[in-house]
Write an enzyme that holds these catalytic residues in place. Sequence first.
Site, short mmCIF file in Angstrom:
data_model
loop_
_atom_site.label_atom_id
_atom_site.label_comp_id
_atom_site.label_asym_id
_atom_site.label_seq_id
_atom_site.Cartn_x
_atom_site.Cartn_y
_atom_site.Cartn_z
N ASN A 10 0.86 -1.19 0.00
CA ASN A 10 0.00 0.00 0.00
C ASN A 10 0.90 1.25 0.00
OD1 ASN A 10 -1.39 2.27 1.14
ND2 ASN A 10 -3.06 0.91 1.71
N HIS A 13 1.03 6.25 1.85
CA HIS A 13 1.79 7.21 2.67
C HIS A 13 3.02 7.77 1.96
CE1 HIS A 13 -1.21 6.95 5.61
NE2 HIS A 13 -1.11 5.64 5.63
N HIS A 46 -5.53 3.76 -1.64
CA HIS A 46 -6.85 4.15 -1.14
C HIS A 46 -7.13 5.59 -1.59
CE1 HIS A 46 -9.58 4.55 2.72
NE2 HIS A 46 -10.21 4.87 1.61
N ARG A 48 -9.17 8.38 -0.97
CA ARG A 48 -10.13 8.84 0.04
C ARG A 48 -10.97 9.99 -0.50
NH1 ARG A 48 -10.30 8.07 5.51
NH2 ARG A 48 -9.02 6.37 6.25
N ARG A 52 -6.69 12.98 0.94
CA ARG A 52 -5.60 13.41 1.84
C ARG A 52 -4.24 12.83 1.42
NH1 ARG A 52 -7.28 10.24 7.31
NH2 ARG A 52 -9.24 11.29 6.87
N GLU A 73 -8.63 0.75 -2.95
CA GLU A 73 -9.47 0.80 -1.76
C GLU A 73 -10.40 1.98 -1.91
OE1 GLU A 73 -7.09 1.02 1.72
OE2 GLU A 73 -6.13 -0.88 1.35
N THR A 103 -7.04 6.89 10.33
CA THR A 103 -6.91 5.76 9.40
C THR A 103 -8.21 4.95 9.47
OG1 THR A 103 -5.56 3.82 8.85
CG2 THR A 103 -5.80 4.32 11.19
N THR A 104 -8.32 3.91 8.66
CA THR A 104 -9.54 3.10 8.65
C THR A 104 -9.64 2.35 9.98
OG1 THR A 104 -9.15 2.87 6.28
CG2 THR A 104 -10.87 1.50 7.24
N GLU A 154 -11.26 -9.00 3.25
CA GLU A 154 -9.97 -8.68 3.87
C GLU A 154 -10.25 -8.48 5.36
OE1 GLU A 154 -7.31 -6.04 1.90
OE2 GLU A 154 -6.39 -5.38 3.77
N HIS A 199 -3.71 -4.25 7.91
CA HIS A 199 -3.82 -3.03 8.70
C HIS A 199 -2.90 -3.10 9.92
CE1 HIS A 199 -5.20 0.67 10.51
NE2 HIS A 199 -5.70 0.96 9.33
N GLY A 200 -1.93 -2.21 9.93
CA GLY A 200 -1.05 -2.07 11.08
C GLY A 200 0.05 -3.12 11.18
N HIS A 222 1.73 1.46 5.83
CA HIS A 222 2.31 2.51 6.66
C HIS A 222 3.68 2.11 7.21
CE1 HIS A 222 2.87 4.91 10.36
NE2 HIS A 222 2.35 5.87 9.63
N1 PXP Z 1 -5.89 -2.98 4.08
C1 PXP Z 1 -6.85 -2.04 4.07
C2 PXP Z 1 -8.20 -2.41 3.59
C3 PXP Z 1 -6.57 -0.71 4.48
O1 PXP Z 1 -7.54 0.21 4.48
C4 PXP Z 1 -5.26 -0.39 4.87
C5 PXP Z 1 -4.93 1.01 5.25
O2 PXP Z 1 -5.13 1.86 4.19
C6 PXP Z 1 -4.29 -1.40 4.82
C7 PXP Z 1 -4.63 -2.70 4.46
C8 PXP Z 1 -2.86 -1.13 5.16
O3 PXP Z 1 -2.73 -0.73 6.46
P1 PXP Z 1 -1.32 -0.18 6.97
O4 PXP Z 1 -1.05 1.06 6.18
O5 PXP Z 1 -1.56 0.07 8.41
O6 PXP Z 1 -0.31 -1.25 6.71
#
Ligand code: PXP
Length: 257
Positions: A10, A13, A46, A48, A52, A73, A103-104, A154, A199-200, A222
């Site tokens: 992703n 950032h 993503h 948005r 942003r 996304e 964030t989401t 997901e 995520h994370g 991220h």
């Molecule tokens: N998957 C989805 C659906 C997300 O919305 C995000 C954050 O945009 C991620 C994965 C990746 O998350 P991270 O940036 O925390 O690794």
Amino acid sequence: MPERLRLGVNIDHVATIRNARGGLHPDPLRAALLAAAAGADGITAHLREDRRHISDDDIAALSEKIALPLNLEMAATDEMLQIALRHRPHAACIVPEKRNEVTTEGGLDAAAQMNSLRRFVDELGMAEIRVSLFVDAEGRQLEAAKRLGAPVVELHTGAYCEAWIEHGPEAEQTLAELERLRSGAAMAEELGLECHAGHGLTFDTVPPIAAIPNVVELNIGHYLVGEAIFSGLDSAIKRMRAVMDKARAEALGPRTA
Ligand code: PXP
């Protein structure tokens, strides 16, 4: 031999840093091309509502210029649907979106929004875009995804990662979140849904998730962009791949020839 666990990088950032100054640098497209060379299996971005980070021009450039599958996304809005139908990415992951969130924050409440989501899943599917729903690992959400006809879910790994950071890897809360993801992934497979997660995730938190056999793709952003400051994006992605592959290989155990 099972397919290797896929890594979707992703690049949101990279755009966050670019947008801090306006201008063109660093370019998310360049990051996507570099990610492909470093071993990513897909690129995730993503778009948005408030733009942003990723911009409309980024989506246009990524759609045109990368060879890897693009996973867009998007929130379930008419504006995003039109953009997805215009660019026809390989996949579209429908995520919940709140303007004020950093964030989401959690998964999509697919169970409560079945009626409003159906049109999006149908229209994206008819355009041969692989639809995924970003949900918490809860039975009713997975069942809703199945009933909506989405081929992919997901699982949101944010709560697990937060518990890991706050309480440690062996803490009750962390293990409970991990177990929730494991059962969610197993249930997704039973329902015939392809299961992704993200995520994370970090080098530390990814191994137990990569070890879940029913998960076929991880989306990570991220942390990789943060690590790139210290070691470079190429090295961060290669290391993430290696950590994921090791955890998956160990989970599968020794194989007979
Ligand atoms: N998957 C989805 C659906 C997300 O919305 C995000 C954050 O945009 C991620 C994965 C990746 O998350 P991270 O940036 O925390 O690794």
